[in-house]
Design a protein around this motif. Sequence first.
Motif, PDB file in Angstrom:
ATOM      1  N   VAL A 488      12.699 -39.989 -30.595  1.00  0.00           N
ATOM      2  CA  VAL A 488      11.317 -40.010 -30.139  1.00  0.00           C
ATOM      3  C   VAL A 488      11.274 -39.769 -28.632  1.00  0.00           C
ATOM      4  N   HIS A 489      10.536 -38.759 -28.223  1.00  0.00           N
ATOM      5  CA  HIS A 489      10.339 -38.478 -26.806  1.00  0.00           C
ATOM      6  C   HIS A 489       9.032 -39.100 -26.314  1.00  0.00           C
ATOM      7  N   SER A 490       7.969 -38.981 -27.146  1.00  0.00           N
ATOM      8  CA  SER A 490       6.695 -39.599 -26.799  1.00  0.00           C
ATOM      9  C   SER A 490       5.877 -39.789 -28.063  1.00  0.00           C
ATOM     10  N   ASP A 491       4.990 -40.773 -28.033  1.00  0.00           N
ATOM     11  CA  ASP A 491       4.108 -41.081 -29.161  1.00  0.00           C
ATOM     12  C   ASP A 491       2.834 -41.665 -28.561  1.00  0.00           C
ATOM     13  N   ALA A 492       1.764 -40.862 -28.524  1.00  0.00           N
ATOM     14  CA  ALA A 492       0.543 -41.287 -27.831  1.00  0.00           C
ATOM     15  C   ALA A 492      -0.668 -41.049 -28.715  1.00  0.00           C
ATOM     16  N   THR A 493      -1.539 -42.056 -28.768  1.00  0.00           N
ATOM     17  CA  THR A 493      -2.801 -41.953 -29.509  1.00  0.00           C
ATOM     18  C   THR A 493      -3.945 -41.873 -28.514  1.00  0.00           C
ATOM     19  N   ASN A 494      -4.793 -40.863 -28.721  1.00  0.00           N
ATOM     20  CA  ASN A 494      -5.941 -40.657 -27.836  1.00  0.00           C
ATOM     21  C   ASN A 494      -7.162 -40.416 -28.707  1.00  0.00           C
ATOM     22  N   GLY A 495      -8.052 -41.408 -28.775  1.00  0.00           N
ATOM     23  CA  GLY A 495      -9.222 -41.293 -29.638  1.00  0.00           C
ATOM     24  C   GLY A 495      -8.804 -41.285 -31.095  1.00  0.00           C
ATOM     25  N   VAL A 496      -9.194 -40.238 -31.836  1.00  0.00           N
ATOM     26  CA  VAL A 496      -8.898 -40.165 -33.268  1.00  0.00           C
ATOM     27  C   VAL A 496      -7.636 -39.352 -33.549  1.00  0.00           C
ATOM     28  N   CYS A 497      -6.898 -38.962 -32.537  1.00  0.00           N
ATOM     29  CA  CYS A 497      -5.699 -38.144 -32.732  1.00  0.00           C
ATOM     30  C   CYS A 497      -4.456 -38.832 -32.160  1.00  0.00           C
ATOM     31  N   ARG A 498      -3.328 -38.513 -32.731  1.00  0.00           N
ATOM     32  CA  ARG A 498      -2.044 -39.065 -32.308  1.00  0.00           C
ATOM     33  C   ARG A 498      -1.043 -37.926 -32.192  1.00  0.00           C
ATOM     34  N   ALA A 499      -0.401 -37.803 -31.043  1.00  0.00           N
ATOM     35  CA  ALA A 499       0.585 -36.747 -30.797  1.00  0.00           C
ATOM     36  C   ALA A 499       1.974 -37.362 -30.682  1.00  0.00           C
ATOM     37  N   ILE A 500       2.925 -36.780 -31.416  1.00  0.00           N
ATOM     38  CA  ILE A 500       4.307 -37.266 -31.382  1.00  0.00           C
ATOM     39  C   ILE A 500       5.216 -36.100 -31.035  1.00  0.00           C
ATOM     40  N   VAL A 501       6.111 -36.339 -30.096  1.00  0.00           N
ATOM     41  CA  VAL A 501       7.101 -35.337 -29.715  1.00  0.00           C
ATOM     42  C   VAL A 501       8.486 -35.905 -30.020  1.00  0.00           C
ATOM     43  N   TRP A 502       9.260 -35.137 -30.813  1.00  0.00           N
ATOM     44  CA  TRP A 502      10.633 -35.516 -31.148  1.00  0.00           C
ATOM     45  C   TRP A 502      11.593 -34.598 -30.388  1.00  0.00           C
ATOM     46  N   ARG A 503      12.633 -35.168 -29.849  1.00  0.00           N
ATOM     47  CA  ARG A 503      13.641 -34.402 -29.125  1.00  0.00           C
ATOM     48  C   ARG A 503      14.811 -34.105 -30.066  1.00  0.00           C
ATOM     49  N   THR A 504      15.234 -32.826 -30.137  1.00  0.00           N
ATOM     50  CA  THR A 504      16.406 -32.434 -30.910  1.00  0.00           C
ATOM     51  C   THR A 504      17.324 -31.616 -30.013  1.00  0.00           C
ATOM     52  N   SER A 505      18.524 -31.343 -30.484  1.00  0.00           N
ATOM     53  CA  SER A 505      19.496 -30.590 -29.682  1.00  0.00           C
ATOM     54  C   SER A 505      19.064 -29.146 -29.450  1.00  0.00           C
ATOM     55  N   LEU A 506      18.150 -28.639 -30.301  1.00  0.00           N
ATOM     56  CA  LEU A 506      17.708 -27.249 -30.174  1.00  0.00           C
ATOM     57  C   LEU A 506      16.332 -27.122 -29.540  1.00  0.00           C
ATOM     58  N   GLY A 507      15.714 -28.224 -29.229  1.00  0.00           N
ATOM     59  CA  GLY A 507      14.380 -28.186 -28.647  1.00  0.00           C
ATOM     60  C   GLY A 507      13.483 -29.238 -29.265  1.00  0.00           C
ATOM     61  N   ASN A 508      12.273 -29.334 -28.774  1.00  0.00           N
ATOM     62  CA  ASN A 508      11.351 -30.376 -29.218  1.00  0.00           C
ATOM     63  C   ASN A 508      10.550 -29.968 -30.452  1.00  0.00           C
ATOM     64  N   VAL A 523      -2.434 -33.467 -40.505  1.00  0.00           N
ATOM     65  CA  VAL A 523      -1.246 -33.390 -39.656  1.00  0.00           C
ATOM     66  C   VAL A 523      -0.944 -31.917 -39.389  1.00  0.00           C
ATOM     67  N   TYR A 524      -0.725 -31.571 -38.118  1.00  0.00           N
ATOM     68  CA  TYR A 524      -0.501 -30.186 -37.717  1.00  0.00           C
ATOM     69  C   TYR A 524       0.856 -30.059 -37.012  1.00  0.00           C
ATOM     70  N   ARG A 525       1.604 -29.051 -37.349  1.00  0.00           N
ATOM     71  CA  ARG A 525       2.812 -28.716 -36.593  1.00  0.00           C
ATOM     72  C   ARG A 525       2.391 -27.891 -35.395  1.00  0.00           C
ATOM     73  N   GLN A 526       2.717 -28.385 -34.189  1.00  0.00           N
ATOM     74  CA  GLN A 526       2.283 -27.688 -32.974  1.00  0.00           C
ATOM     75  C   GLN A 526       3.400 -26.895 -32.311  1.00  0.00           C
ATOM     76  N   SER A 527       4.615 -27.392 -32.419  1.00  0.00           N
ATOM     77  CA  SER A 527       5.748 -26.620 -31.904  1.00  0.00           C
ATOM     78  C   SER A 527       7.021 -27.105 -32.584  1.00  0.00           C
ATOM     79  N   ALA A 528       7.964 -26.182 -32.707  1.00  0.00           N
ATOM     80  CA  ALA A 528       9.260 -26.518 -33.311  1.00  0.00           C
ATOM     81  C   ALA A 528      10.259 -25.448 -32.914  1.00  0.00           C
ATOM     82  N   PRO A 529      11.513 -25.806 -32.729  1.00  0.00           N
ATOM     83  CA  PRO A 529      12.536 -24.813 -32.371  1.00  0.00           C
ATOM     84  C   PRO A 529      12.861 -23.919 -33.552  1.00  0.00           C
TER      85      PRO A 529
END
Length: 668
Positions: A488-508, A523-529
């Motif tokens: 886990v790199h970050s996990d933040a809830t803002n209003g009705v949405c929650r954003a989670i960033v996971w750190r991997t060896s190939l990118g976030n 649930v939406y995938r926003q970025s992935a390596p």
Amino acid sequence: MKQKIVLLAAIALLIGGLAPTAHAALVEPDRIGINEQTRSDNYDMLVEDFFSNDRIVTTVGDSLWVPWFSTSSRSEVGDLHAGNSCNSGQNIDFNRNCMVTDEFSQVGILVAMGRNQQRMNQFYNAVIKTQSTNGMLPSWRIYRDGNTIEPCRLGINSNCDSASDASARMIIALYTASENPYFTDQARKDAYARLATTLANDMLEYEVLTSCQETSRGTICNWLAGGSEVKRAGFEATNFGYTGYYPDAIIAMLAAYSHTGEERYARAAKDFTANYMQAARFDGRTFTAPPGMAFKWVADGSGELQAECTNSCGPVMWDSHDAPRAIGMCQAQYYADLVDVELPQLKAYCDALSSHMNDPTRAPLQFTPDGTPHNIQSSHFAQGLQALHQMGANPGLFEQTLDRSLSHYSTATKSFDYAPAFGVYTQNFAVRALGVGIGRDRGAFGARTETVPGTNPQPRPPPVTAPEPTSLADMPRTCTLSSGACEVHSDATNGVCRAIVWRTSLGNIQVLGCQKDGGYIEVYRQSAPNGIAFSSCIGSGCVTQHQGFARFKAETSVAPPVNEVPETTPEPEPRPQPEPTPPKQGVGALSARCSLGGSSCSLVSDSSTGACRTVVWSTASGNVQLQACGKDDGFVEVYRQQTPSAPFSACLGDGCIDQYRGFDRFNP
């Protein structure tokens, strides 16, 4: 040389004068049936023969698809439903066609009693991907546009209606599969059961009108509707109730009661039975029938609801294909005995109906309300339905009736009555009767007859209800990789949405979850390596390297669609990743458009950050917001982030979202 099958195994049962008990299989699985094979092997042969025609049953990606044909005996492109039945505006062929959950759910029951769990996974995936706007209940008519499944396409099922008989059969299929000893992946079997319970709950919420009414049979509070839209319209809606829907609806509630122990499902099964008896005006002695194929409820002079025919009413009589499924009402009695639930007047009704069912070689398919039989047939369809009746009414005649139905099957043509194709609708009842006769579905009702050698089936533990997360921020988060680990790199809830960033060896890996109206989470995938197989979840909503969007109801625990894995392979292998290809056209250059009620939306903002672009429009019913992101494989994914209260459509390039669809993916 063509040959018809003559089945002789019933002789021993008739000579011995033995009738199966309520808690034994109706037919021993190891008894000899077709082609000197056991009855159990016969069932598997019929299912395999059915699946051998990939026009009748196919797949769209990882999901089962059953094209909708206008006949049960042919499978040519010209036999596909078109025109008003499947009004897509496109030419109908084997890549673009409609499916109805009526036939899809029938196939699901056969698969659930089989040995191929991969097919069951495909059925499970399709149930999830055909979701309507009524909880998790699938849309009743769905369109396939190539590799895209559209549950609520305009012109096909614009109001996203459901069908309660199909919902019931999907519940039955999923519970049956969850107890199938031939399926070895327990995690997936648990997922089947969870989805079945979710559907059972949604069926009561969206397809049953709850209104306690005093009748001559006592107080009835649960009134089965034909689907979500007529339930909303009320008792006097045209075609509120369908005569042939009641057996499977009752059986589904009995299965839900068996699995959960919740009395409300037993109560619903009893009330649905009372609905049917009220519609038939059954006096407890003389056989009578509900009026026509469908009916509405109208208060008589004393204020008591009575059924009034609305379909197949000139003369008032059952139609020849839909209503005859009510002949299987006594199948519900068989399962009621298994789970120890007393269904009002059903035993007496079965005794009365049996006066028309005691000849295992012929049976009527149609009745007028006074119980007069019509259209007496000797056919695989008539005797298939008749065998289902015998289950709970005349078990001593079950095998003989079943054999009569199966005698129409030809191993030479792999079809009934030498037809060009092994179709779905009329043939299903004979195959289903064989499967339930040998006990393949009894585990769903707390009993099991057939076991896999080397296994030691244990009784089902009592249901345990775990508390669900109360908010998006409290929902569990998970991330798994084909190799390596997520941190886990970050996990933040803002209003009705929650954003989670996971750190991997190939990118976030970054995912976004947002609360939506009706208790849903998207649930939406926003970025992935690139070049990594992964799964990242918030609650029960999971995105992967292949799937960029998921939607679930916060109070349910439905697992995401399962990836296809050959049954002989214990662990899934990561799919090979394509070489990175730059997008042909950046998202910033794609045309954006939005419409609501035939008018264009007003643009509020249009901004780009990195590979993503966010567009917001205003309408009289609220804002529309979408986000689109370019991916390394050249595709663009479009995510719905905010919706108005009225039907709309918004697109970026060729990727469109609307009130029903929250994700799209295209190659610009």
